[in-house]
Scaffold this motif. Structure first.
Motif, PDB file in Angstrom:
ATOM      1  N   LYS A 315       0.835  -1.039   0.004  1.00 52.31           N
ATOM      2  CA  LYS A 315      -0.150  -0.055  -0.093  1.00 52.31           C
ATOM      3  C   LYS A 315       1.026   1.245   0.010  1.00 52.31           C
ATOM      4  O   LYS A 315       0.704   2.365  -0.650  1.00 52.31           O
ATOM      5  CB  LYS A 315      -0.854  -0.083   1.068  1.00 52.31           C
ATOM      6  CG  LYS A 315      -1.954  -0.997   1.029  1.00 52.31           C
ATOM      7  CD  LYS A 315      -2.841  -0.993   2.431  1.00 52.31           C
ATOM      8  CE  LYS A 315      -3.900  -2.005   2.321  1.00 52.31           C
ATOM      9  NZ  LYS A 315      -4.768  -2.128   3.684  1.00 52.31           N
ATOM     10  N   SER A 318       2.235   1.581  -3.593  1.00 53.72           N
ATOM     11  CA  SER A 318       1.251   2.391  -4.399  1.00 53.72           C
ATOM     12  C   SER A 318       1.119   3.692  -4.346  1.00 53.72           C
ATOM     13  O   SER A 318       0.832   4.456  -5.319  1.00 53.72           O
ATOM     14  CB  SER A 318      -0.002   1.299  -4.039  1.00 53.72           C
ATOM     15  OG  SER A 318      -0.855   1.789  -5.175  1.00 53.72           O
ATOM     16  N   LYS A 319       0.860   4.057  -2.978  1.00 51.93           N
ATOM     17  CA  LYS A 319       0.646   5.404  -2.889  1.00 51.93           C
ATOM     18  C   LYS A 319       1.918   6.231  -3.210  1.00 51.93           C
ATOM     19  O   LYS A 319       1.915   7.311  -3.716  1.00 51.93           O
ATOM     20  CB  LYS A 319       0.515   5.608  -1.331  1.00 51.93           C
ATOM     21  CG  LYS A 319       0.560   7.117  -0.737  1.00 51.93           C
ATOM     22  CD  LYS A 319      -0.082   7.239   0.815  1.00 51.93           C
ATOM     23  CE  LYS A 319      -0.391   8.582   1.256  1.00 51.93           C
ATOM     24  NZ  LYS A 319       0.846   9.525   1.173  1.00 51.93           N
ATOM     25  N   ARG A 320       3.183   5.899  -2.967  1.00 45.79           N
ATOM     26  CA  ARG A 320       4.278   6.526  -3.244  1.00 45.79           C
ATOM     27  C   ARG A 320       4.468   6.677  -4.911  1.00 45.79           C
ATOM     28  O   ARG A 320       4.763   7.737  -5.416  1.00 45.79           O
ATOM     29  CB  ARG A 320       5.616   5.800  -2.995  1.00 45.79           C
ATOM     30  CG  ARG A 320       6.932   6.420  -3.009  1.00 45.79           C
ATOM     31  CD  ARG A 320       7.011   7.809  -2.298  1.00 45.79           C
ATOM     32  NE  ARG A 320       8.348   8.470  -2.884  1.00 45.79           N
ATOM     33  CZ  ARG A 320       8.598   9.628  -2.476  1.00 45.79           C
ATOM     34  NH1 ARG A 320       7.763  10.253  -1.846  1.00 45.79           N
ATOM     35  NH2 ARG A 320       9.678  10.199  -2.794  1.00 45.79           N
ATOM     36  N   SER A 322       1.709   6.853  -6.964  1.00 53.27           N
ATOM     37  CA  SER A 322       1.000   7.677  -7.456  1.00 53.27           C
ATOM     38  C   SER A 322       1.652   9.219  -7.352  1.00 53.27           C
ATOM     39  O   SER A 322       1.199  10.090  -7.990  1.00 53.27           O
ATOM     40  CB  SER A 322      -0.457   7.702  -6.794  1.00 53.27           C
ATOM     41  OG  SER A 322      -0.291   8.052  -5.326  1.00 53.27           O
ATOM     42  N   GLU A 323       2.675   9.191  -6.217  1.00 50.74           N
ATOM     43  CA  GLU A 323       2.719  10.728  -6.033  1.00 50.74           C
ATOM     44  C   GLU A 323       4.140  11.018  -7.033  1.00 50.74           C
ATOM     45  O   GLU A 323       4.240  12.004  -7.553  1.00 50.74           O
ATOM     46  CB  GLU A 323       3.539  10.710  -4.553  1.00 50.74           C
ATOM     47  CG  GLU A 323       2.284  10.710  -3.555  1.00 50.74           C
ATOM     48  CD  GLU A 323       2.966  10.605  -2.152  1.00 50.74           C
ATOM     49  OE1 GLU A 323       4.297  10.349  -2.030  1.00 50.74           O
ATOM     50  OE2 GLU A 323       2.149  10.575  -1.271  1.00 50.74           O
TER      51      GLU A 323
END
Length: 326
Positions: A315, A318-320, A322-323
């Motif tokens: 998770k 995945s967040k990193r 998108s950044e």
């Protein structure tokens, strides 16, 4: 007078139990071990953003166009522990332990495939197999996977080890190293009995002492690396063990403490002990595991905990990702 850490190093190989590269540089251990929780914690720290971002960018390329962020993150996490491992090997003179996905703990063939993937990444980086230990959970399936991997020259570290039956099975499988979890054993007994334990009465200390003596009595080549310590008292009671993997906080405490550190574990003394050898097969393993509530509870708890850490890491990646794509 020499510090406890200096004296410990004269009789035991000291290993750093961390994914924090700064701590490894500070304490200069012989080897280093990591696990999913430690890698997840390190990956969340800003100072390691370059490592994480580099892995994510390569995973984006490898996944190809059309891959979702989640798909790229799942691919990246397989390489992230190796990326940290390669960085660690620039500092330590010895070995790094890199863990197979804990969600494969009861999947022998899946564990073998994952281990070979990890080793292939180190091979590609030009890192000798002698400098890498593949960590596998000490389930029957994990031990059998390690037995096959060892035959191919892939050295293994069997982790989440809590019972003598697990240790004997590992030795019979000729694995390179085992990591019995001292502190987690203590945790279970404190919760189960409501008692406090210190010194040689610590159940985790007793467990590792029993395993060490059994191995030396019967000349097993598998070495013992005590792990998961709650205090330096546990470490002092296991001075003389083949290896001890210690978190940075406790390394610092040992380094700041002076006093005599007697050798507590001794291979020559173990030879003199009256110990009965236990033949080990799957039926015996399963029976002993079922009878050992602590080992049964802590093995499953450990697998669940490491599996959750991997989900959290995916998770985070995945967040990193998108950044990075913004």
């Amino acid at each position: 007078m020499a510090t406890l850490l200096e004296q410990l190093r004269s009789m035991t190989t000291v290993v750093a139990d961390t994914g924090d590269i700064n701590s490894i540089e500070k304490f200069k251990p012989q080897d280093s071990t990591t696990n999913p929780s430690l890698i997840a914690a390190a990956a969340a720290q800003p100072e390691y953003a370059d490592i994480v971002d580099g892995v994510l960018r390569q995973a984006r390329i490898d996944a190809g166009t059309g891959a979702t962020d989640d798909e790229v993150a799942k691919l990246a996490f397989k390489s992230l522990a190796v990326a940290f491992g390669k960085k660690i090997l620039e500092i330590v003179p010895g070995r790094v332990s890199t863990e197979v996905d804990a969600r494969l703990s009861f999947d022998e063939e899946g564990s073998i495939a994952a281990a070979k993937d990890i080793i292939a990444q180190y091979d590609k980086a030009g890192i000798s197999r002698d400098r890498v230990l593949i960590k596998l959970a000490s389930t029957w399936e994990g031990i059998k996977a390690a037995e096959k991997l060892e035959l191919e020259g892939i050295h293994c570290n069997l982790t989440l080890l809590f019972g003598l039956h697990q240790a004997i099975a590992c030795a019979e499988a000729k694995v390179t190293l085992i990591s019995p979890f001292v502190g987690r054993i203590l945790d279970w007994y404190k919760k189960d009995t409501g008692k406090e334990y210190t010194g040689a009465e610590d159940p985790g200390v007793k467990s590792v002492t029993t395993i060490f003596n059994y191995y030396k009595k019967f000349d097993y080549k598998t070495v013992v690396m005590g792990a998961s310590f709650r205090n330096i008292g546990e470490i002092e009671e296991l001075a003389g063990c083949d290896l001890l993997t210690i978190a940075p906080k406790l390394l610092a405490e040992l380094d700041a403490t002076e006093g005599e550190l007697p050798k507590k574990l001794d291979a020559a003394h173990a030879k003199t002990l009256d110990i009965q050898k236990i033949p080990m097969d799957k039926a015996t393993f399963d029976a002993m595991h079922a009878e050992d509530r602590m080992a049964k509870d802590k093995l499953q708890e450990g697998i669940d905990g490491f599996s959750k850490a991997l989900v959290d890491l995916e998770k985070l990646l995945s967040k990193r990702l998108s950044e990075l794509d913004k």
